[in-house]
Design a protein around this motif. Structure first.
Motif, PDB file in Angstrom:
ATOM      1  N   ARG A  81      37.856  76.368  70.452  1.00  0.00           N
ATOM      2  CA  ARG A  81      37.808  76.580  71.908  1.00  0.00           C
ATOM      3  C   ARG A  81      36.382  76.407  72.421  1.00  0.00           C
ATOM      4  O   ARG A  81      36.163  75.812  73.483  1.00  0.00           O
ATOM      5  CB  ARG A  81      38.331  77.980  72.250  1.00  0.00           C
ATOM      6  CG  ARG A  81      39.841  78.122  72.155  1.00  0.00           C
ATOM      7  CD  ARG A  81      40.319  79.411  72.807  1.00  0.00           C
ATOM      8  NE  ARG A  81      39.760  80.588  72.156  1.00  0.00           N
ATOM      9  CZ  ARG A  81      40.334  81.202  71.123  1.00  0.00           C
ATOM     10  NH1 ARG A  81      41.471  80.736  70.621  1.00  0.00           N
ATOM     11  NH2 ARG A  81      39.781  82.271  70.596  1.00  0.00           N
ATOM     12  N   LEU A  82      35.430  76.922  71.663  1.00  0.00           N
ATOM     13  CA  LEU A  82      34.027  76.802  72.068  1.00  0.00           C
ATOM     14  C   LEU A  82      33.617  75.335  72.147  1.00  0.00           C
ATOM     15  O   LEU A  82      33.005  74.901  73.127  1.00  0.00           O
ATOM     16  CB  LEU A  82      33.140  77.552  71.068  1.00  0.00           C
ATOM     17  CG  LEU A  82      31.622  77.456  71.306  1.00  0.00           C
ATOM     18  CD1 LEU A  82      31.242  78.147  72.614  1.00  0.00           C
ATOM     19  CD2 LEU A  82      30.861  78.086  70.138  1.00  0.00           C
TER      20      LEU A  82
ATOM     21  N   ASP B 128      35.532  73.565  75.127  1.00  0.00           N
ATOM     22  CA  ASP B 128      35.055  74.000  76.440  1.00  0.00           C
ATOM     23  C   ASP B 128      33.706  73.371  76.756  1.00  0.00           C
ATOM     24  O   ASP B 128      33.468  72.918  77.892  1.00  0.00           O
ATOM     25  CB  ASP B 128      34.938  75.530  76.483  1.00  0.00           C
ATOM     26  CG  ASP B 128      36.298  76.208  76.524  1.00  0.00           C
ATOM     27  OD1 ASP B 128      37.300  75.515  76.798  1.00  0.00           O
ATOM     28  OD2 ASP B 128      36.356  77.433  76.271  1.00  0.00           O
ATOM     29  N   TYR B 129      32.839  73.328  75.747  1.00  0.00           N
ATOM     30  CA  TYR B 129      31.516  72.734  75.983  1.00  0.00           C
ATOM     31  C   TYR B 129      31.642  71.231  76.233  1.00  0.00           C
ATOM     32  O   TYR B 129      30.959  70.682  77.094  1.00  0.00           O
ATOM     33  CB  TYR B 129      30.593  72.987  74.787  1.00  0.00           C
ATOM     34  CG  TYR B 129      29.217  72.405  74.988  1.00  0.00           C
ATOM     35  CD1 TYR B 129      28.305  73.005  75.856  1.00  0.00           C
ATOM     36  CD2 TYR B 129      28.831  71.232  74.339  1.00  0.00           C
ATOM     37  CE1 TYR B 129      27.045  72.452  76.074  1.00  0.00           C
ATOM     38  CE2 TYR B 129      27.581  70.672  74.545  1.00  0.00           C
ATOM     39  CZ  TYR B 129      26.694  71.292  75.416  1.00  0.00           C
ATOM     40  OH  TYR B 129      25.455  70.748  75.627  1.00  0.00           O
TER      41      TYR B 129
ATOM     42  N   LYS C 249      34.018  69.692  77.662  1.00  0.00           N
ATOM     43  CA  LYS C 249      34.520  69.464  79.019  1.00  0.00           C
ATOM     44  C   LYS C 249      33.426  69.658  80.057  1.00  0.00           C
ATOM     45  O   LYS C 249      33.336  68.910  81.030  1.00  0.00           O
ATOM     46  CB  LYS C 249      35.676  70.425  79.312  1.00  0.00           C
ATOM     47  CG  LYS C 249      36.959  70.088  78.554  1.00  0.00           C
ATOM     48  CD  LYS C 249      38.042  71.115  78.880  1.00  0.00           C
ATOM     49  CE  LYS C 249      39.320  70.834  78.090  1.00  0.00           C
ATOM     50  NZ  LYS C 249      40.366  71.859  78.362  1.00  0.00           N
ATOM     51  N   THR C 250      32.596  70.670  79.853  1.00  0.00           N
ATOM     52  CA  THR C 250      31.568  70.976  80.845  1.00  0.00           C
ATOM     53  C   THR C 250      30.356  70.061  80.731  1.00  0.00           C
ATOM     54  O   THR C 250      29.630  69.871  81.707  1.00  0.00           O
ATOM     55  CB  THR C 250      31.097  72.439  80.703  1.00  0.00           C
ATOM     56  OG1 THR C 250      30.597  72.642  79.374  1.00  0.00           O
ATOM     57  CG2 THR C 250      32.252  73.394  80.958  1.00  0.00           C
TER      58      THR C 250
END
Length: 250
Positions: free
Chosen positions: A24-25, A28-29, A31-32
């Motif tokens: 997930r980490l 998420d990174y 994507k951002t």
């Protein structure tokens, strides 16, 4: 930088037993910060978390996507190797074999090439094809592109076992004796194992022209005796005593 910190944090989370959290980490990174450095490494990290959970199909899909995006990356041999390895975990051994063979041919100087060559040789050994297994183990420990290591020394031992499986006694004893007599590279554990296998080879090896049919048993008692006397704390010492006694019974 941030990307490296994310990688290190994710690796620590995985080591602590939470691969899903690490994944997930990473995602998420990604994507951002889609243009951030180390994107290729982050995506390989995602595949690694899938492997940690035995989610082989997802890992393979991740490697497929990665190879489509980063075909010129220096990390390509690594991705190719683990994709092939994951393929083997799904039971598709033939497909994995093909992939490993291609990897060795295409990236011969990569650190993953000898690992792939080991898998190929081991595949044939376990498939009951000792001639092909021996040939591939030889390719591993005699390839000058791959520096001597515990893996290449173990390949020499396995070449001997493959030779035994095809009853190639003279060649097998050359592998085992050569490995045992090499005091500058292989571990003592591996050398003692080679000596033990040499003793067992002698017990099976009958030379039709030899008038003394027990000559090899006599030599085997000396081989096992060396293990008993010089390596008494080795895990093979007890078995060596048993084999030595059996030789005397003969």
């Amino acid at each position: 930088d941030t990307a490296r910190a994310v990688m290190q944090t994710g690796q620590e989370i995985s080591r602590r037993g939470d691969p899903a959290g690490a994944r997930r980490l990473y995602l998420d990174y990604a994507k951002t910060a889609p243009d951030a450095p180390l994107q290729a490494e982050l995506q390989l990290g995602v595949a690694a978390t899938c492997e940690q959970e035995n989610r082989w199909a997802e890992a393979i899909a991740q490697y497929d996507s990665w190879l489509g995006s980063y075909s010129n990356s220096p990390a390509r041999p690594r991705a190719e190797y683990y994709r092939a390895w994951d393929t083997a975990q799904t039971g598709q051994k033939t497909n994995a074999l093909t992939a490993f063979v291609k990897l060795v041919a295409k990236f011969e100087t990569s650190e993953f090439a000898p690992l792939a060559q080991w898998w190929i040789a081991d595949y044939y050994y376990n498939a009951g094809e000792p001639i092909e297994a021996e040939r591939n183990f030889i390719l591993l420990f005699k390839n000058t592109n791959w520096p001597p290591s515990e893996l290449t020394y173990r390949a020499q031992l396995m070449a001997g076992l493959a030779a035994v499986a095809r009853q190639g006694w003279p060649v097998a004893q050359e592998y085992f004796r050569g490995l045992y007599n090499n005091t500058n590279g292989p571990s003592t554990e591996l050398r003692v194992q080679a000596l033990f296998e040499y003793g067992q080879t002698l017990m099976q090896w009958v030379v039709p022209a030899e008038t003394n049919k027990l000559a090899n048993y006599e030599e085997a008692t000396r081989v096992f005796g060396r293990i008993c006397d010089e390596y008494p704390t080795n895990t093979l010492a007890v078995r060596a005593w048993i084999e030595k006694a059996y030789c005397y019974c003969q």
